[in-house]
Write an enzyme that holds these catalytic residues in place. Structure first.
Site, mmCIF file in Angstrom:
data_model
loop_
_atom_site.group_PDB
_atom_site.id
_atom_site.type_symbol
_atom_site.label_atom_id
_atom_site.label_comp_id
_atom_site.label_asym_id
_atom_site.label_seq_id
_atom_site.Cartn_x
_atom_site.Cartn_y
_atom_site.Cartn_z
ATOM 1 N N ARG A 289 67.095 33.862 25.102
ATOM 2 C CA ARG A 289 65.814 33.157 24.945
ATOM 3 C C ARG A 289 64.659 34.062 25.370
ATOM 4 O O ARG A 289 63.627 34.139 24.710
ATOM 5 C CB ARG A 289 65.874 31.889 25.800
ATOM 6 C CG ARG A 289 64.667 31.005 25.790
ATOM 7 C CD ARG A 289 65.025 29.731 26.571
ATOM 8 N NE ARG A 289 63.886 28.965 26.985
ATOM 9 C CZ ARG A 289 63.299 28.023 26.261
ATOM 10 N NH1 ARG A 289 63.743 27.768 25.044
ATOM 11 N NH2 ARG A 289 62.281 27.343 26.723
ATOM 12 N N ARG B 3 67.651 27.454 24.143
ATOM 13 C CA ARG B 3 68.492 27.619 25.325
ATOM 14 C C ARG B 3 69.960 27.631 24.881
ATOM 15 O O ARG B 3 70.317 27.043 23.852
ATOM 16 C CB ARG B 3 68.294 26.450 26.283
ATOM 17 C CG ARG B 3 66.967 26.433 26.981
ATOM 18 C CD ARG B 3 66.841 25.177 27.852
ATOM 19 N NE ARG B 3 65.551 25.145 28.489
ATOM 20 C CZ ARG B 3 64.452 24.656 27.922
ATOM 21 N NH1 ARG B 3 64.502 24.139 26.699
ATOM 22 N NH2 ARG B 3 63.298 24.674 28.561
ATOM 23 N N HIS C 81 70.105 32.960 29.836
ATOM 24 C CA HIS C 81 68.694 32.886 29.435
ATOM 25 C C HIS C 81 68.185 34.193 28.820
ATOM 26 O O HIS C 81 67.091 34.239 28.282
ATOM 27 C CB HIS C 81 67.807 32.502 30.624
ATOM 28 C CG HIS C 81 67.614 31.029 30.759
ATOM 29 N ND1 HIS C 81 66.697 30.326 30.031
ATOM 30 C CD2 HIS C 81 68.242 30.125 31.537
ATOM 31 C CE1 HIS C 81 66.754 29.053 30.349
ATOM 32 N NE2 HIS C 81 67.699 28.896 31.262
ATOM 33 N N TYR D 284 58.180 34.970 32.758
ATOM 34 C CA TYR D 284 59.450 34.539 32.189
ATOM 35 C C TYR D 284 60.033 35.591 31.238
ATOM 36 O O TYR D 284 61.225 35.856 31.254
ATOM 37 C CB TYR D 284 59.272 33.203 31.447
ATOM 38 C CG TYR D 284 60.549 32.632 30.893
ATOM 39 C CD1 TYR D 284 61.469 32.006 31.718
ATOM 40 C CD2 TYR D 284 60.849 32.727 29.540
ATOM 41 C CE1 TYR D 284 62.649 31.478 31.225
ATOM 42 C CE2 TYR D 284 62.026 32.214 29.026
ATOM 43 C CZ TYR D 284 62.919 31.587 29.876
ATOM 44 O OH TYR D 284 64.089 31.083 29.375
ATOM 45 N N LYS E 271 66.909 19.719 27.420
ATOM 46 C CA LYS E 271 66.227 19.735 28.710
ATOM 47 C C LYS E 271 64.935 18.911 28.711
ATOM 48 O O LYS E 271 64.687 18.128 29.612
ATOM 49 C CB LYS E 271 65.931 21.171 29.139
ATOM 50 C CG LYS E 271 65.279 21.255 30.504
ATOM 51 C CD LYS E 271 65.121 22.665 30.973
ATOM 52 C CE LYS E 271 64.495 22.692 32.365
ATOM 53 N NZ LYS E 271 64.359 24.057 32.858
ATOM 54 N N HIS F 137 55.586 25.967 28.710
ATOM 55 C CA HIS F 137 54.914 26.386 29.943
ATOM 56 C C HIS F 137 53.471 25.891 29.937
ATOM 57 O O HIS F 137 52.881 25.685 28.882
ATOM 58 C CB HIS F 137 54.931 27.915 30.068
ATOM 59 C CG HIS F 137 56.310 28.479 30.227
ATOM 60 N ND1 HIS F 137 56.621 29.787 29.923
ATOM 61 C CD2 HIS F 137 57.472 27.922 30.664
ATOM 62 C CE1 HIS F 137 57.899 30.007 30.154
ATOM 63 N NE2 HIS F 137 58.440 28.888 30.603
#
Length: 186
Positions: free
Chosen positions: A137, A40, A134, A170, A63, A161
């Site tokens: 990533r 990230r 993002h 994603y 995170k 995930h």
């Protein structure tokens, strides 16, 4: 929240590398580490020079506190070594040249908004829409998946995930599949 997409075209990725490299080695390396690591932006910003001296970089993600280890891509190793030459190990890899407004501290990492600004400037130059922090990533994941679809379990784990559908959405593959299915309709 704004939906952002990966960069799908390798020619644009190559163009963006050249674009950044010709303007700023810091921004070039930031972009490259983003598309080659899957970190990230918040984790890229806090990389230290010490971490960048090795062929593998280990980082505890802010995170989710997962320990992430990734290879420094050989295509940027020489540039990265030249960039960090003469810097102290405890410096931030992507240090701001300015003093922070509130804290008045120097040698702090660039801000997320700074990264967003220079990434989006390049995105506009290349006509990319739905671009954000993002995107780097997601580009890493998209490229890894297209390299070999058997990488999907690795991506699910790397992104943290719980379901492959989340990962496919994603990295923009759900939209790609829908678009292709629509184009095949009679």
């Amino acid at each position: 929240m704004k939906v952002v997409q990966p960069i799908r075209d390798e020619r644009i990725i190559d163009g963006m590398k050249y674009y950044f490299r010709s303007r700023s080695m810091r921004n070039y390396l930031f972009f490259c580490l983003g598309i080659y690591s899957g970190l990230r932006v918040s984790d890229l910003l806090t990389l230290s020079v010490r971490e960048a001296r090795h062929n593998y970089i280990s980082k505890v993600e802010q995170k989710n506190k997962n320990n992430k280890r990734f290879l420094v891509h050989p295509s940027i190793r020489e540039d990265l070594d030249a960039f960090i030459a003469g810097k102290a190990d405890d410096e931030f890899l992507f240090a701001s040249r300015q003093k922070k407004t509130i804290s008045q501290l120097k040698q702090q990492p660039i801000d997320r908004s700074t990264a967003y600004r220079f990434l989006n400037e390049a995105a506009k130059h290349f006509g990319l829409e739905e671009f954000g922090n993002h995107t780097l990533r997601k580009t890493w994941g998209y490229r890894l998946y297209h390299q070999d679809e058997r990488n999907l379990p690795l991506l699910i784990d790397a992104f943290g995930h719980s379901d492959m559908r989340v990962t496919l959405r994603y990295i923009g593959l759900t939209q790609d599949l829908l678009d292709r299915a629509t184009m095949r309709m009679r």
